[in-house]
Motif scaffolding. Structure first.
Motif, PDB file in Angstrom:
ATOM      1  N   ILE A  96     -15.170  -3.807 -12.363  1.00  0.00           N
ATOM      2  CA  ILE A  96     -16.479  -3.353 -11.563  1.00  0.00           C
ATOM      3  C   ILE A  96     -16.021  -3.157 -10.137  1.00  0.00           C
ATOM      4  O   ILE A  96     -16.603  -2.437  -9.237  1.00  0.00           O
ATOM      5  CB  ILE A  96     -17.574  -4.249 -11.714  1.00  0.00           C
ATOM      6  N   LYS A 117     -12.330  -4.398 -18.155  1.00  0.00           N
ATOM      7  CA  LYS A 117     -13.222  -5.445 -18.757  1.00  0.00           C
ATOM      8  C   LYS A 117     -14.449  -5.590 -17.790  1.00  0.00           C
ATOM      9  O   LYS A 117     -14.292  -5.514 -16.753  1.00  0.00           O
ATOM     10  CB  LYS A 117     -12.490  -6.954 -18.886  1.00  0.00           C
ATOM     11  N   GLY A 118     -15.544  -6.014 -18.464  1.00  0.00           N
ATOM     12  CA  GLY A 118     -16.602  -6.467 -17.772  1.00  0.00           C
ATOM     13  C   GLY A 118     -17.732  -5.207 -17.454  1.00  0.00           C
ATOM     14  O   GLY A 118     -18.763  -5.455 -16.977  1.00  0.00           O
ATOM     15  N   GLY A 119     -17.197  -4.055 -17.779  1.00  0.00           N
ATOM     16  CA  GLY A 119     -18.266  -2.921 -17.734  1.00  0.00           C
ATOM     17  C   GLY A 119     -18.088  -2.412 -16.378  1.00  0.00           C
ATOM     18  O   GLY A 119     -17.486  -2.751 -15.247  1.00  0.00           O
ATOM     19  N   HIS A 137     -13.523  -1.356 -23.454  1.00  0.00           N
ATOM     20  CA  HIS A 137     -13.342  -2.702 -22.831  1.00  0.00           C
ATOM     21  C   HIS A 137     -12.503  -3.449 -24.067  1.00  0.00           C
ATOM     22  O   HIS A 137     -12.363  -3.544 -25.125  1.00  0.00           O
ATOM     23  CB  HIS A 137     -14.633  -3.560 -23.338  1.00  0.00           C
ATOM     24  N   VAL A 179     -12.836  -1.759 -27.487  1.00  0.00           N
ATOM     25  CA  VAL A 179     -14.143  -1.448 -27.792  1.00  0.00           C
ATOM     26  C   VAL A 179     -14.809  -0.455 -27.066  1.00  0.00           C
ATOM     27  O   VAL A 179     -14.745  -0.645 -25.800  1.00  0.00           O
ATOM     28  CB  VAL A 179     -15.060  -2.633 -28.227  1.00  0.00           C
ATOM     29  N   THR A 181     -17.711   0.443 -24.728  1.00  0.00           N
ATOM     30  CA  THR A 181     -19.013  -0.296 -24.375  1.00  0.00           C
ATOM     31  C   THR A 181     -19.721   0.881 -23.355  1.00  0.00           C
ATOM     32  O   THR A 181     -20.809   0.455 -22.853  1.00  0.00           O
ATOM     33  CB  THR A 181     -18.457  -1.418 -23.663  1.00  0.00           C
ATOM     34  N   VAL A 189     -23.206  -0.836 -23.251  1.00  0.00           N
ATOM     35  CA  VAL A 189     -23.850  -2.133 -23.661  1.00  0.00           C
ATOM     36  C   VAL A 189     -24.105  -2.985 -22.557  1.00  0.00           C
ATOM     37  O   VAL A 189     -24.829  -3.809 -22.532  1.00  0.00           O
ATOM     38  CB  VAL A 189     -22.493  -2.544 -24.439  1.00  0.00           C
ATOM     39  N   HIS A 190     -23.270  -2.750 -21.617  1.00  0.00           N
ATOM     40  CA  HIS A 190     -23.240  -3.696 -20.313  1.00  0.00           C
ATOM     41  C   HIS A 190     -24.740  -3.577 -19.676  1.00  0.00           C
ATOM     42  O   HIS A 190     -25.233  -4.880 -19.454  1.00  0.00           O
ATOM     43  CB  HIS A 190     -22.283  -3.469 -19.203  1.00  0.00           C
ATOM     44  N   VAL A 193     -27.169  -5.516 -22.254  1.00  0.00           N
ATOM     45  CA  VAL A 193     -27.018  -6.779 -22.289  1.00  0.00           C
ATOM     46  C   VAL A 193     -27.675  -7.421 -21.070  1.00  0.00           C
ATOM     47  O   VAL A 193     -28.382  -8.466 -21.085  1.00  0.00           O
ATOM     48  CB  VAL A 193     -25.543  -7.339 -22.467  1.00  0.00           C
ATOM     49  N   ALA A 194     -27.390  -6.867 -19.995  1.00  0.00           N
ATOM     50  CA  ALA A 194     -27.834  -7.357 -18.630  1.00  0.00           C
ATOM     51  C   ALA A 194     -29.316  -7.277 -18.503  1.00  0.00           C
ATOM     52  O   ALA A 194     -29.981  -8.247 -18.036  1.00  0.00           O
ATOM     53  CB  ALA A 194     -27.147  -6.403 -17.370  1.00  0.00           C
ATOM     54  N   SER A 197     -30.784 -10.310 -20.885  1.00  0.00           N
ATOM     55  CA  SER A 197     -30.477 -11.455 -20.463  1.00  0.00           C
ATOM     56  C   SER A 197     -31.495 -11.599 -19.236  1.00  0.00           C
ATOM     57  O   SER A 197     -31.671 -12.926 -19.085  1.00  0.00           O
ATOM     58  CB  SER A 197     -28.863 -11.629 -20.073  1.00  0.00           C
ATOM     59  N   GLU A 198     -31.552 -10.800 -18.306  1.00  0.00           N
ATOM     60  CA  GLU A 198     -32.466 -10.996 -17.198  1.00  0.00           C
ATOM     61  C   GLU A 198     -33.900 -11.429 -17.538  1.00  0.00           C
ATOM     62  O   GLU A 198     -34.421 -12.138 -16.957  1.00  0.00           O
ATOM     63  CB  GLU A 198     -32.136  -9.801 -16.402  1.00  0.00           C
ATOM     64  N   LYS A 200     -34.421 -12.860 -20.347  1.00  0.00           N
ATOM     65  CA  LYS A 200     -34.630 -14.092 -20.969  1.00  0.00           C
ATOM     66  C   LYS A 200     -34.589 -15.082 -19.996  1.00  0.00           C
ATOM     67  O   LYS A 200     -35.331 -16.141 -19.840  1.00  0.00           O
ATOM     68  CB  LYS A 200     -33.230 -14.408 -21.975  1.00  0.00           C
ATOM     69  N   LEU A 201     -33.754 -14.870 -18.778  1.00  0.00           N
ATOM     70  CA  LEU A 201     -33.843 -15.869 -17.685  1.00  0.00           C
ATOM     71  C   LEU A 201     -35.064 -16.007 -17.122  1.00  0.00           C
ATOM     72  O   LEU A 201     -35.743 -17.099 -16.783  1.00  0.00           O
ATOM     73  CB  LEU A 201     -32.766 -15.194 -16.425  1.00  0.00           C
TER      74      LEU A 201
ATOM     75  N   GLN B 180     -22.807 -12.434 -16.185  1.00  0.00           N
ATOM     76  CA  GLN B 180     -22.551 -11.599 -17.540  1.00  0.00           C
ATOM     77  C   GLN B 180     -21.308 -11.995 -18.281  1.00  0.00           C
ATOM     78  O   GLN B 180     -21.104 -13.010 -18.290  1.00  0.00           O
ATOM     79  CB  GLN B 180     -22.850  -9.996 -17.152  1.00  0.00           C
ATOM     80  N   GLN B 182     -18.393 -10.897 -16.967  1.00  0.00           N
ATOM     81  CA  GLN B 182     -17.328 -10.957 -15.973  1.00  0.00           C
ATOM     82  C   GLN B 182     -16.358 -11.849 -15.779  1.00  0.00           C
ATOM     83  O   GLN B 182     -15.469 -11.828 -15.345  1.00  0.00           O
ATOM     84  CB  GLN B 182     -18.026 -10.515 -14.567  1.00  0.00           C
ATOM     85  N   LEU B 235     -29.396 -16.827 -23.515  1.00  0.00           N
ATOM     86  CA  LEU B 235     -29.342 -15.672 -22.604  1.00  0.00           C
ATOM     87  C   LEU B 235     -28.702 -14.473 -23.149  1.00  0.00           C
ATOM     88  O   LEU B 235     -29.171 -13.445 -23.074  1.00  0.00           O
ATOM     89  CB  LEU B 235     -28.509 -15.648 -21.339  1.00  0.00           C
TER      90      LEU B 235
END
Lengths: 207, 289
Positions: A96, A117-119, A137, A179, A181, A189-190, A193-194, A197-198, A200-201, B180, B182, B235
């Motif tokens: 990033i 990695k990490g998108g 990724h 892979v 992503t 994918v990133h 998933v973000a 998860s946000e 869910k948080l 995430q 990272q 999460l």
């Protein structure tokens, strides 16, 4: 099914890829991270392809090799045996940080894949869609395994100025595993998933 | 006073190349929880194969060999100045042997020192103790996970996090969400509550030396460790952020006294390549764990 990609990668091979697909890359690729991206943008792109005279040889090489080519966000551990460089550990670094540069580099060099990695973010995703490229990724921390897929270190550029982790390492890889992503169809994918998860948080910290 | 340089080189080699058994076991267990054929399971498989290869070939697990953090416990009468010199020498030798990447760059120019020497680099903390032995704990903490660490000053209005354990839970989950994939999930969280800003971060990293599954003796803190671990995994961020069942492998926290005015929560994130090992020197005998 594993998609086997060989550099230079044609647009059709990129368009056939979707998020979640596994790939193996073979051919000559370049490591490039923070210093290298800043350098490419400042020397080659912001000058509209008119770098300082001293930078012409590297520019011409990159124009040739990155056309349909691949950049790998990686700062390797290397060793030198009898004058020949060897990759010892070479997993991906966090991508990033290159978000502000990557779309420009994809466009300028006709880059087809970025491995890291990490998108990456929306700018890179838009460039992947517009210029037919993918973000791949690799597994972070898998330093030894990926180094085994680097069959030859062909050359290294800017070693003295940038240091080992930041130099452009020109490497020949065989069956480099990754892979997809972020694809050339606007999927990430990133981002998915973000968002999940946000949501869910929010649930978990609801007052 | 003995020269520990060669023993320290061996500590660095083991730490960089041989993932501790508790981490490897936790990764194996995580693998069983992911859907067969998923990207998450594939990532865990790659981590496990890489772990075996690194150990067998004595090569760094991860090319980012991180900031070497040394916690040195030494007996009365030893010179910390000489110990520091031996540690720095060992780090230079380990870099020549490619157990460590040259990882120290000038803060402003970015110039690499080439041998991991530098201003306040590596990190060394000394603790005098009553035992007649030297114990050196070493952690190699990579940049990806270090960058996603976070410190919160409570109360935190957006997260509705007050100055209590519920507030700690909220900010810890926020840190995991922001990270995430990272930080190279599945990771381990070290959490410190209290202290000043600097001490709090240092104490959060010390938690990461605890074996996985070790619980705080305070039952309330132990319960919170379990809660944060379970909820972080809800999460769904998963290995490498691919989505999945396991985002953290454990959470370990502790408290320190603070000023009445300050309430810091520091979250240090350690990647799956959780490289930490110890060396004990008693007389001529050197043991590693």
């Amino acid at each position: 099914m594993i998609h086997k990609l060989t550099v230079p990668i044609p647009d059709e091979a990129i368009e056939a890829l979707h998020v979640g697909d596994q790939v193996e890359i073979s051919g000559v690729i370049f490591t490039a991270r923070d210093a290298a991206h800043k350098y490419m943008v400042e020397q080659f792109i912001k000058t509209d392809g008119n770098p300082q005279e001293s930078e012409w040889p590297l520019y011409e090489l990159l124009q040739d090799k990155l056309n349909g080519g691949v950049i790998y966000h990686c700062g390797p551990v290397v060793a030198k045996d009898a004058g020949q460089w060897r990759f010892v550990a070479a997993g991906p670094t966090t991508s990033i940080r290159e978000e502000v540069y990557q779309d420009l580099v994809i466009e300028h060099f006709n880059l087809k894949a970025v491995i890291g990695k990490g998108g990456m973010g929306p700018r890179t995703l838009a460039a992947c869609q517009k210029f037919k490229a993918v973000y791949l990724h690799a597994v972070g921390g898998a330093g030894t395994l990926i180094a085994e897929r680097v069959v030859e270190v062909e050359d290294v550029h800017k070693l003295k100025e940038f240091g080992v982790p930041e130099a452009f390492w020109q490497i020949r890889v065989e069956g480099f595993p990754a892979v997809v992503t972020m694809d050339s169809h606007g999927q990430s994918v990133h981002a998915d998933v973000a968002a999940q998860s946000e949501a869910k948080l929010k649930e978990l910290v609801a007052a | 006073m003995q020269d520990l340089t060669q023993a320290l080189v061996e500590l660095i080699r083991r730490t960089s190349t041989d993932l501790p058994a508790d981490m490897e076991l936790a990764l194996r267990e995580a693998r069983e929880r992911e859907a067969a054929g998923s990207a998450a399971q594939g990532a865990l498989d790659t981590m496990l194969v890489n772990t075996e290869m690194s150990r067998a070939k004595s090569r760094p697990i991860c090319q980012d060999t991180g900031t070497p953090i040394f916690e040195v416990h030494y007996p009365v009468g030893w010179s910390t100045r000489k110990l520091a010199a031996q540690i720095k020498q060992a780090v230079t030798i380990a870099t020549e042997k490619s157990y460590l990447r040259p990882n120290a760059v000038d803060a402003i120019s970015g110039d690499n020192s080439g041998d991991n020497s530098g201003v306040e680099f590596p990190t060394i903390h000394f603790h005098e103790w009553d035992e007649d032995a030297v114990k050196v704990d070493l952690m190699l903490k990579g940049g990806g996970c270090e960058n996603v660490g976070a410190q919160y000053s409570l109360p935190n209005a957006p997260l509705k996090a007050g100055r209590d354990l519920e507030g700690v839970r909220r900010v810890a989950l926020d840190a995991v969400t922001r990270a995430q994939g990272q930080g190279c999930a599945p990771g381990v969280l070290g959490i410190a509550v209290g202290g000043d800003r600097g001490a709090s971060y240092a104490f959060s990293k010390q938690q990461l030396f605890r074996p996985l599954g070790d619980r705080n003796p305070d039952p309330e803190l132990a319960a919170l460790e379990e809660t944060i671990k379970a909820q972080a995994n809800e999460l769904g961020i998963g290995p490498m952020g691919f989505g999945g069942e396991t985002t953290v492998l454990d959470v370990q926290m502790d408290t320190m006294h603070r000023l009445p005015a300050s309430f810091f929560v520091s979250v240090s994130y350690m990647c799956w390549a959780n490289r930490r090992r110890s060396m004990t020197v008693r007389g001529d005998e050197v043991t590693y764990s």
